[in-house]
Design an enzyme around this catalytic site. Sequence first.
Site, mmCIF file in Angstrom:
data_model
loop_
_atom_site.group_PDB
_atom_site.id
_atom_site.type_symbol
_atom_site.label_atom_id
_atom_site.label_comp_id
_atom_site.label_asym_id
_atom_site.label_seq_id
_atom_site.Cartn_x
_atom_site.Cartn_y
_atom_site.Cartn_z
ATOM 1 N N PHE A 277 0.852 -1.192 0.000
ATOM 2 C CA PHE A 277 0.000 0.000 0.000
ATOM 3 C C PHE A 277 0.894 1.249 0.000
ATOM 4 O O PHE A 277 1.832 1.348 0.792
ATOM 5 C CB PHE A 277 -0.897 -0.029 1.240
ATOM 6 C CG PHE A 277 -1.985 1.000 1.210
ATOM 7 C CD1 PHE A 277 -3.126 0.796 0.469
ATOM 8 C CD2 PHE A 277 -1.853 2.177 1.926
ATOM 9 C CE1 PHE A 277 -4.132 1.751 0.442
ATOM 10 C CE2 PHE A 277 -2.862 3.136 1.905
ATOM 11 C CZ PHE A 277 -3.996 2.922 1.160
ATOM 12 N N ASP B 236 2.187 -4.925 8.742
ATOM 13 C CA ASP B 236 0.996 -4.084 8.667
ATOM 14 C C ASP B 236 -0.202 -5.011 8.508
ATOM 15 O O ASP B 236 -0.275 -5.786 7.541
ATOM 16 C CB ASP B 236 1.115 -3.121 7.481
ATOM 17 C CG ASP B 236 -0.032 -2.117 7.439
ATOM 18 O OD1 ASP B 236 -1.131 -2.455 7.924
ATOM 19 O OD2 ASP B 236 0.168 -1.013 6.902
ATOM 20 N N TYR C 191 -10.666 1.075 10.576
ATOM 21 C CA TYR C 191 -11.912 1.333 9.834
ATOM 22 C C TYR C 191 -12.227 0.296 8.767
ATOM 23 O O TYR C 191 -13.223 0.418 8.086
ATOM 24 C CB TYR C 191 -11.897 2.740 9.229
ATOM 25 C CG TYR C 191 -10.679 3.112 8.410
ATOM 26 C CD1 TYR C 191 -10.531 2.648 7.111
ATOM 27 C CD2 TYR C 191 -9.698 3.932 8.942
ATOM 28 C CE1 TYR C 191 -9.410 2.990 6.368
ATOM 29 C CE2 TYR C 191 -8.573 4.280 8.207
ATOM 30 C CZ TYR C 191 -8.437 3.805 6.913
ATOM 31 O OH TYR C 191 -7.331 4.146 6.190
ATOM 32 N N LYS C 192 -11.375 -0.708 8.619
ATOM 33 C CA LYS C 192 -11.645 -1.730 7.606
ATOM 34 C C LYS C 192 -12.431 -2.880 8.255
ATOM 35 O O LYS C 192 -13.580 -2.687 8.628
ATOM 36 C CB LYS C 192 -10.331 -2.177 6.964
ATOM 37 C CG LYS C 192 -9.704 -1.029 6.157
ATOM 38 C CD LYS C 192 -8.301 -1.312 5.690
ATOM 39 C CE LYS C 192 -7.783 -0.108 4.908
ATOM 40 N NZ LYS C 192 -6.333 -0.068 4.816
ATOM 41 N N ARG D 119 -12.135 -4.654 -7.079
ATOM 42 C CA ARG D 119 -11.849 -5.301 -5.807
ATOM 43 C C ARG D 119 -13.148 -5.553 -5.038
ATOM 44 O O ARG D 119 -13.989 -4.655 -4.925
ATOM 45 C CB ARG D 119 -10.919 -4.377 -5.006
ATOM 46 C CG ARG D 119 -10.304 -5.006 -3.798
ATOM 47 C CD ARG D 119 -9.247 -4.106 -3.198
ATOM 48 N NE ARG D 119 -9.835 -2.905 -2.612
ATOM 49 C CZ ARG D 119 -9.266 -2.208 -1.630
ATOM 50 N NH1 ARG D 119 -8.094 -2.548 -1.153
ATOM 51 N NH2 ARG D 119 -9.856 -1.126 -1.144
HETATM 52 C C1 PLP Z 1 -5.760 1.138 4.592
HETATM 53 C C2 PLP Z 1 -4.290 1.042 4.766
HETATM 54 C C3 PLP Z 1 -3.579 2.063 5.389
HETATM 55 C C4 PLP Z 1 -4.298 3.307 5.809
HETATM 56 O O1 PLP Z 1 -3.484 4.232 6.406
HETATM 57 P P1 PLP Z 1 -4.138 5.543 7.016
HETATM 58 O O2 PLP Z 1 -3.041 6.176 7.733
HETATM 59 O O3 PLP Z 1 -5.288 5.136 7.867
HETATM 60 O O4 PLP Z 1 -4.657 6.367 5.881
HETATM 61 C C5 PLP Z 1 -2.224 1.888 5.576
HETATM 62 N N1 PLP Z 1 -1.597 0.766 5.151
HETATM 63 C C6 PLP Z 1 -2.257 -0.230 4.537
HETATM 64 C C7 PLP Z 1 -1.535 -1.440 4.101
HETATM 65 C C8 PLP Z 1 -3.620 -0.108 4.314
HETATM 66 O O5 PLP Z 1 -4.280 -1.076 3.699
#
Ligand code: PLP
Length: 423
Positions: free
Chosen positions: A129, A198, A223-224, A382
Amino acid sequence: MTTRQDCLALDAQDPLAPLREQFELPDGVTYLDGNSLGVLPRTAAARVADVVTREWGQDLIRSWNTAGWIDMPQRIGNKIARLIGAGENEVVVADSTSVNLFKVLTAALNLQRTDAPQRKVIVSERHNFPTDLYIAESLARERGLVLRLVEPDEIPAHLDDDLAVLMLTHVNYRTGRMHDMPALTRQAQEAGALVIWDLAHSAGAVPVDLNAAGADFAVGCGYKYLNGGPGAPAFAWAHRSHTEVMDAEQLWQPLSGWLGHAAPFEFTPDYRPAAGVNRFICGTPPVISMAALECGVDTMLAAQPLGGMTALRRKSIALTDTFIALVEQRCAGHGLTLQTPRDASIRGSQVSFAREEGGYAIMQALIARGVIGDFRAPDILRFGFTPLYVRFIDVWNSVEHLAQVLDGGEWREARFNQRAAVT
Ligand SMILES: *Cc1c(COP(=O)(O)O)cnc(C)c1O
């Protein structure tokens, strides 16, 4: 070939089916985007209203003590710990995933500089990401280190004497491919590196056991799959061997704010880190967001009497297997290429298909029909399958809609081809 009747039968036999009652799901919506923003828990609106009107409105500043506001990072952290194989008081909720990654990556690099100053490389996955890569890139630039981006299969070849930190996202956001956390952790540590995971697409989606894997640090998203609401706070974990044994100088994270201090209300001018993982807290917790997040995490914990992550995983695999099989039957010849591993043992809780042309518009046409997934540039459709609330009939219906959108060329309409800011 799976039929609609089969899907209804699978739902009727599903021991996790009652968990769906925990959510406000709008009529006419098939929600396949819980990997991006989880659904609103039924309890959240009343809980947030109570925090606002009673705890804030009536009790005012007393609520830091009387309503336990000050303990929220640890209290919710302890609940999340149960989903990721972490121990009591090993997880704190704070900030965003990006910020927490900055904290743990810096802490890991500091540990390595003390022990092994010659190690100059951070390895991550090329299609990790972007925020993770941007944070690592910035730190690498600041410290004169090398950020080396590789394909998943190339990782073992890069676990060598130069490696300071292996920083990976457990389940890839595009493909849904899942790394072998225990094996990569062991190999990287045998090479003398530290390992950061992560868990943004893992916490609440797949079984994770950080302590069994012996990982060094982890971060994850609220939030996921944890259903914490838009922009919910994130979490951070560090292995006890780092937070208990190392002294403050060694396990130093740079966002040394007052609530990560050993005694914030002594108001001393010098920083003394709090014990354990608490030193990863920086400033004041966002209480209203934390309250919503706690409702979301509680929806996950409600699955524990029904078999917990093991049962959720079984259903997630059945949902994603069914979706893949149905799309390949019903949408054959439409140029969709599966990006997600067929091998369920290395698949997260999502399915992605690439399409050379029209991916964004196809998703928009689906959304107009009430089937909500998302699009990831340049070419990925997705679909997230949250076993807490997605049913097999939802899988059936979404594939029916996808087939209709493709068969009729509906996605070519101009209204589906205008890009919004968030895809
Ligand atoms: C969703 C996601 C994030 C989100 O980071 P924010 O700081 O909340 O915007 C970070 N890393 C990964 C791998 C994600 O999937």
